[in-house]
Design an enzyme around this catalytic site. Sequence first.
Site, PDB file in Angstrom:
ATOM      1  N   ASP A   1       0.831  -1.204   0.000  1.00  0.00           N
ATOM      2  CA  ASP A   1       0.000   0.000   0.000  1.00  0.00           C
ATOM      3  C   ASP A   1       0.873   1.265   0.000  1.00  0.00           C
ATOM      4  O   ASP A   1       2.080   1.210   0.272  1.00  0.00           O
ATOM      5  CB  ASP A   1      -0.890  -0.026   1.251  1.00  0.00           C
ATOM      6  CG  ASP A   1      -2.247   0.615   1.040  1.00  0.00           C
ATOM      7  OD1 ASP A   1      -2.379   1.437   0.122  1.00  0.00           O
ATOM      8  OD2 ASP A   1      -3.172   0.315   1.825  1.00  0.00           O
TER       9      ASP A   1
ATOM     10  N   ASP B   1     -10.629   1.837  -3.691  1.00  0.00           N
ATOM     11  CA  ASP B   1     -11.222   1.504  -2.389  1.00  0.00           C
ATOM     12  C   ASP B   1     -12.740   1.474  -2.470  1.00  0.00           C
ATOM     13  O   ASP B   1     -13.402   1.091  -1.497  1.00  0.00           O
ATOM     14  CB  ASP B   1     -10.797   2.534  -1.340  1.00  0.00           C
ATOM     15  CG  ASP B   1      -9.471   2.157  -0.702  1.00  0.00           C
ATOM     16  OD1 ASP B   1      -9.004   1.029  -0.932  1.00  0.00           O
ATOM     17  OD2 ASP B   1      -8.899   2.988   0.026  1.00  0.00           O
TER      18      ASP B   1
HETATM   19  C1  DGJ Z   1      -5.948   1.670   1.653  1.00  0.00           C
HETATM   20  C2  DGJ Z   1      -6.263   0.454   0.845  1.00  0.00           C
HETATM   21  O1  DGJ Z   1      -6.700   0.817  -0.425  1.00  0.00           O
HETATM   22  C3  DGJ Z   1      -7.282  -0.397   1.584  1.00  0.00           C
HETATM   23  O2  DGJ Z   1      -7.664  -1.488   0.811  1.00  0.00           O
HETATM   24  C4  DGJ Z   1      -6.684  -0.834   2.871  1.00  0.00           C
HETATM   25  O3  DGJ Z   1      -5.605  -1.686   2.645  1.00  0.00           O
HETATM   26  C5  DGJ Z   1      -6.250   0.376   3.695  1.00  0.00           C
HETATM   27  N1  DGJ Z   1      -5.418   1.261   2.935  1.00  0.00           N
HETATM   28  C6  DGJ Z   1      -5.513  -0.052   4.910  1.00  0.00           C
HETATM   29  O4  DGJ Z   1      -5.035   0.993   5.624  1.00  0.00           O
END
Ligand code: DGJ
Length: 760
Positions: free
Chosen positions: A475, A541
């Site tokens: 991430d 997301d």
């Molecule tokens: C952002 C990501 O896109 C999510 O899927 C998740 O992993 C969160 N960060 C976790 O902090």
Amino acid sequence: MPTDPTTRRLHLRAAGVSLVLDTTGGRVPAILHWGADLGPLTGTDLATLLAAVTPAISSNGPDVPLRTGILPQSADGWLGRPGLTGSRDDGSGTAPRLTVTGVRITEQGTERTLPAGEGTDLETGPALVMLDLADELLGLAVRLDVELLPSGLVRVRAEVTNTGDTAYTVHQLTPALPVPLDADELLDFGGRWTKERTPQRRAMVTGTHLRENRRGRTGADAAHLLHLGTSGFDFATGEIWAVHTAFSGNHTHHAERLSAGVQVIGGGELLLPGEGRLAPGAAIASPWLYGAHSAAGLDTIARRFHAHLRDRETHGGLPYPGTDRPVTLNVWEAVYFDHDLSVLSELADRAAELGVERFVLDDGWFGSRRDDTSGLGDWTVSEEAWPGGLAPLVERVTGHGMQFGLWFEPEMINEDSDLARAHPEWIMAPGPDRMPLPARHQQVLNLTIPEAWQHVHDAIDALLTEHDIAYIKWDHNRDLVEAATRATGAAAVHEQTLAVYRLWDSLKAAHPGLEIESCSSGGARVDLGILERADRIWVSDCIDPLERATMNRWTSQLVPLELMGSHIASGGSHTTGRLHSLSFRAASAILGHLGIEWDLRRATEEELAELRTWIALYKEQRELLFTGDLVRADRGQDAVWITGVLSPERDRALYTVTAVGTPDIAPVGALRLPGLDPRRRYRVRPLVLGPQPTGYVWPAWAREGADPATDAKGAGYGPPALVDHLDVPGAVLLRTGLAAPVMAPETAFLLEVTALADRP
Ligand code: DGJ
């Protein structure tokens, strides 16, 4: 051997594309033709081509014809964005005049220097042409690579070396490719968090359409691909030229039309002040700029990129994932930071029962990370959240035969972390006493500091060595602003981006088979720089299937379906609040690398049963989905979308028909299925898994026992039985189509298509 670069024209041909490169007179390399295949051309033909495309001398301009180089330069009369700009500290060296000093070519893995004096024109297939250029007076040498790939993609990159005695600072190194003036409509992308890659169109006019990214990551609003095409181009029609800058740091894309009657599209890295400063003997390279041409719409552009990525290993990249992309369960939207072994074990058990093949533990397993305010950077398992360590969960998961995946965010650091307290100098900042604004309570860890890079590398490596971890979700949750080495204040995005690539490469080399997903606040790091090494990208997301329909549709303009993380979430979207049926959520997710992101403990038995059928369907279809050709089409004022994947042999296809809106007309006419072979006969099966969507009226062809001649509205409101299949000539499916049902908005169904006999 010295080469004679004075009269050289190279004609490269691949996959329906011709690229004719000219270095006549040793002048800066220019493209005489980039577009549809010209067929075989003799040396005389190539000389004629040069004459044919050399523009008339415009009034009130230089007294020679304008030459549009791949690195366009003012010395040739070019008054648009220069390919290379820079200067020495005394202000000299601002207008390079590059000329060619040598040409080498690599065809089918064999490199040769083109001989002097004879055979100065050359025709070949896919090949890499390496051109040496120099401006000796200014103390600059440039290596320019121009490649036509088997996919028909063109790519170019340049590397500048300072051959002078004093420092030289490169300000801009931006190649460009010529596009005929017939192309007068632009398509690129904007977007934001939870709405990545939103298409935007505008007319091309005189001047520059410039997309600049200063986020230090690709960005949710990245240009993604910049297309310039003939008016009204769509998925199947129009001639289009497109570029993509393969870089995950600051970068640009541009389209530029000059009043002198030429236009180009290009892109490169956006260098921050000082990042291009070269000591004597030092060099800096641009990222690859990819160019794609299509004589028939956007689908061809997409397929060229897909073919290129699927061929990743052979063109020097890392192994590419197989077609058996494992069904994945990611626990983020199920538990967020609330980690508990018994809950997660139960989720793992449920997942295994459903046929899930990979289980990914997301954020929250390490250091003091019980929410997003602390702990980033401390990559040791939290004793508080995981008193027995990760082993019990890893063993539970792998005991079920599933792979285990783990979340990291290695480029980031919370100021409230042990790492920040131990090494405040490793935080990126414009100076020792200044800190950038926090974003998601975090700062950027400076991986250009060798000790910081090694620390993160070793921490991840230790966990990969200790546990059976097949997969990393990597991430990256903030932009890089005021991103500099804290001790000196020197901008560090360029080096940071390269350091991240090195980190991935090193971990993958040490752990063969390790897969890494590129996630960045959802889909903010999707580019061919990271995709040279990534095995998946997290599209967004936002898992709301309506929003995802648009995002998946346009993400796939660059990214093949097997690399697009595509999850079935719970019925109520966590980011939009919309409620959707499972069949709409699943049908929207199935054309991608399927996953589930849902607290399965809250799913009903009916939902679990339906989910099982979707997972089984995905497993049945994934070979087709991940080797096939993508097609897209619209119906009903863009309210009904057809998305399909066809096998290269055109003997199988799977289409989703999705109502993204409520059309003014209903039904929306005939669904013509793009891509099928008109000479074959096909068996079409309408697939509705789970309960039929409410509000549908199916046409006669789809209803069991219905006679179209006498068809009358049946009594009652119950859903009709659907036919198992219908056998139809390919020409009818392609050119006439099947009557669409009246569809309720935010619903979808599938059509499975199989050829009935061998190829005619
Ligand atoms: C952002 C990501 O896109 C999510 O899927 C998740 O992993 C969160 N960060 C976790 O902090």
